[in-house]
Enzyme design. Structure first.
Site, short mmCIF file in Angstrom:
data_model
loop_
_atom_site.label_atom_id
_atom_site.label_comp_id
_atom_site.label_asym_id
_atom_site.label_seq_id
_atom_site.Cartn_x
_atom_site.Cartn_y
_atom_site.Cartn_z
N ARG A 169 22.09 22.23 26.81
CA ARG A 169 20.73 22.77 26.63
C ARG A 169 20.55 24.10 27.37
O ARG A 169 19.49 24.38 27.93
CB ARG A 169 19.67 21.79 27.13
CG ARG A 169 19.54 20.52 26.34
CD ARG A 169 19.14 20.80 24.89
NE ARG A 169 18.70 19.59 24.24
CZ ARG A 169 19.51 18.71 23.64
NH1 ARG A 169 20.82 18.94 23.61
NH2 ARG A 169 19.03 17.61 23.08
N SER A 241 12.31 16.13 23.65
CA SER A 241 12.59 15.71 25.03
C SER A 241 11.90 16.66 25.99
O SER A 241 12.13 17.87 25.93
CB SER A 241 14.09 15.77 25.31
OG SER A 241 14.79 14.92 24.46
N GLU A 340 13.08 20.34 30.14
CA GLU A 340 13.81 21.01 29.06
C GLU A 340 12.88 22.02 28.39
O GLU A 340 13.30 23.08 27.96
CB GLU A 340 14.32 19.99 28.05
CG GLU A 340 15.31 20.59 27.09
CD GLU A 340 15.44 19.83 25.80
OE1 GLU A 340 14.97 20.35 24.76
OE2 GLU A 340 16.01 18.73 25.83
N1 EPU Z 1 16.70 5.10 26.82
C1 EPU Z 1 15.86 4.16 27.40
N2 EPU Z 1 14.53 4.29 27.23
C2 EPU Z 1 13.99 5.29 26.51
C3 EPU Z 1 14.83 6.24 25.93
C4 EPU Z 1 16.19 6.13 26.09
O1 EPU Z 1 16.32 3.23 28.05
O2 EPU Z 1 12.75 5.33 26.41
C5 EPU Z 1 18.15 4.93 27.00
C6 EPU Z 1 18.76 4.03 25.93
O3 EPU Z 1 19.68 3.20 26.53
C7 EPU Z 1 19.49 4.98 25.02
C8 EPU Z 1 19.85 6.12 25.94
O4 EPU Z 1 18.79 6.18 26.89
O5 EPU Z 1 20.63 4.39 24.51
C9 EPU Z 1 19.95 7.44 25.22
O6 EPU Z 1 18.78 7.64 24.45
P1 EPU Z 1 18.81 8.53 23.13
O7 EPU Z 1 19.96 8.19 22.31
O8 EPU Z 1 17.45 8.47 22.50
O9 EPU Z 1 19.11 9.97 23.67
P2 EPU Z 1 18.54 10.78 24.89
O10 EPU Z 1 19.64 11.03 25.83
O11 EPU Z 1 17.31 10.15 25.44
C10 EPU Z 1 19.20 13.07 23.84
C11 EPU Z 1 18.54 14.38 23.51
C12 EPU Z 1 17.72 14.26 22.25
C13 EPU Z 1 18.62 13.82 21.12
C14 EPU Z 1 19.27 12.47 21.50
C15 EPU Z 1 20.26 11.96 20.49
C16 EPU Z 1 18.25 15.45 25.67
C17 EPU Z 1 17.30 15.91 26.72
N3 EPU Z 1 17.72 14.81 24.63
O12 EPU Z 1 18.15 12.15 24.17
O13 EPU Z 1 17.25 15.56 21.94
O14 EPU Z 1 17.91 13.68 19.90
O15 EPU Z 1 19.98 12.63 22.75
O16 EPU Z 1 21.45 12.64 20.59
O17 EPU Z 1 19.44 15.71 25.79
C18 EPU Z 1 15.45 17.07 22.25
O18 EPU Z 1 16.22 17.76 22.89
O19 EPU Z 1 14.24 17.40 22.06
C19 EPU Z 1 15.91 15.79 21.73
C20 EPU Z 1 15.11 14.93 21.12
#
Ligand code: EPU
Length: 356
Positions: A169, A241, A340
């Site tokens: 990012r 995010s 972010e």
């Molecule tokens: N999780 C929780 N609770 C929540 C959300 C997530 O426990 O409320 C845990 C879950 O275990 C899940 C893990 O976190 O398996 C990862 O969650 P997720 O796959 O939704 O991905 P993220 O790391 O929360 C990142 C990006 C997103 C992108 C997703 C999918 C960042 C800051 N965010 O989110 O990007 O869509 O991965 O690859 O890196 C964005 O940048 O605006 C965005 C939405």
């Protein structure tokens, strides 16, 4: 008497419809850029404004007050094929093309690689700035060149992939600060034969029993996952995010894992050190914020990393919620979350050192 100079700069312009958090804010000055020629001819006036900011799709920022500088709003459109052979195609895409529409265009033409990045809000020009990424793919893998107008020097500059210094990012363009580089176009190299990335667990599991998978199926599944987890900014105001997933040392990770066996984190090994990227959504959920509503703003009920604005006009309430979350996460896990989204407005100075 000299001839008065024609100006394209407007004053006191509403930004309400130009940010996906839908907060009310006015820009003291505002200029829409429809062509490179116009940008160059208006450069003296732009350069005269020391405080300036380039606005793309408005999907990764939060206005916490009116903006007292110049908002530069590019509207540069067009997609050109600049090289092609049987294996791949090179496209030059103007910065203001809508990202998701570009992803659909590529899929339709049989240019593959961007399927995992479907439905990300924002413009093509914003994609390299924060190296957008989702579901196992980061956009930098496809970018060979970013053409920018250097607003400090008043000249075009071509940044190669390496010049951009992409990171999670992050990029040189982002680090250079608001109002330094205005991205005018981005060059992508895409494959003509599908090279699917199914490493992200939910994709891997979903396609586990399928012998062949098509880019269209990956695109459809990504759209479905996003629709289930992430609020559509058109229906519920948000900027994706709000925080980055933080990196912690191995020792810190092991300490946390002892106290919180359910901790979600992934190892990130570089030459120099071994760190862990922690799921900020998990931290925020575990700190008790998932689905929480505070006045007219809140934390999304399906993805705790996303702050939402139900009906508030005032961005500073979203900022206040973000700060409350940061304090709670710091207290519970000794982790400092970093925003972010870009926070813009008068409180920026006060919040600079708090990660926002
Ligand atoms: N999780 C929780 N609770 C929540 C959300 C997530 O426990 O409320 C845990 C879950 O275990 C899940 C893990 O976190 O398996 C990862 O969650 P997720 O796959 O939704 O991905 P993220 O790391 O929360 C990142 C990006 C997103 C992108 C997703 C999918 C960042 C800051 N965010 O989110 O990007 O869509 O991965 O690859 O890196 C964005 O940048 O605006 C965005 C939405």
């Amino acid at each position: 008497m000299g001839t008065p100079t024609l100006t394209c700069i407007s004053t006191n312009v509403a930004l309400h419809k130009l940010n996906t958090f839908n907060v009310k804010a006015f820009a003291t000055s505002f200029i829409q850029i429809d062509s490179l020629q116009q940008l160059k001819s208006n450069y003296p006036e732009i350069a005269a404004c020391s405080e300036r900011f380039v606005l793309g799709g408005g999907s990764n920022l939060l206005f916490i007050s009116d903006y007292s500088g110049l908002v530069i709003y590019p509207q540069l459109k067009g997609i050109q094929v600049i090289a092609e052979d049987s294996r791949q195609v090179t496209l030059r895409v103007a910065a203001s093309e809508v990202w998701h529409e570009f992803v659909c265009y590529c899929l339709d033409k049989g240019y593959f690689g961007l399927e995992n990045l479907a439905l990300i809000p924002g413009t093509v020009g914003a994609a390299p700035v924060q190296n957008i990424g989702a579901y196992g793919v980061e956009v930098e893998s496809f970018i060979t060149l970013v053409e920018c107008f250097d607003l400090n020097r008043g000249e075009m500059v071509s940044l190669s992939h390496d010049d951009c210094q992409f990171a999670y990012r992050d990029s040189l363009i982002k680090r250079a600060g608001q109002g330094h580089y205005l991205v005018t176009s981005v060059e992508f190299v895409l494959a003509k034969n599908p090279e699917l990335v199914l490493t992200y667990k939910p994709l891997k599991e979903y396609f586990a029993n399928q012998s062949s998978v098509t880019p269209q199926q990956v695109f459809d599944r990504v759209c479905q996952i996003r629709a289930e987890k992430l609020p559509d900014p058109k229906l519920l105001a948000n900027a994706g995010s709000f925080f980055k997933n933080p990196l912690v040392t191995e020792q810190h990770y092991l300490r946390l894992k002892k106290s919180f066996p359910e901790l979600v984190a992934y190892p990130v090994v570089t030459d120099a050190k071994s760190e862990y990227k922690v799921a900020a959504g998990w931290l925020i959920e575990t700190a008790g914020f998932k689905g929480k509503v505070v006045g007219k703003v809140g934390v999304h009920k399906h993805q705790a990393l996303v702050l939402v604005n139900y009906t508030d006009d005032d961005g500073s309430n979203i900022l206040a919620l973000a700060q409350t979350i940061m304090q709670a996460v710091k207290q519970m896990f000794d982790i400092e979350l970093k925003a972010e989204v870009r926070v813009l407005g008068q409180l920026v100075e006060k919040t600079k050192n708090s990660g926002l």
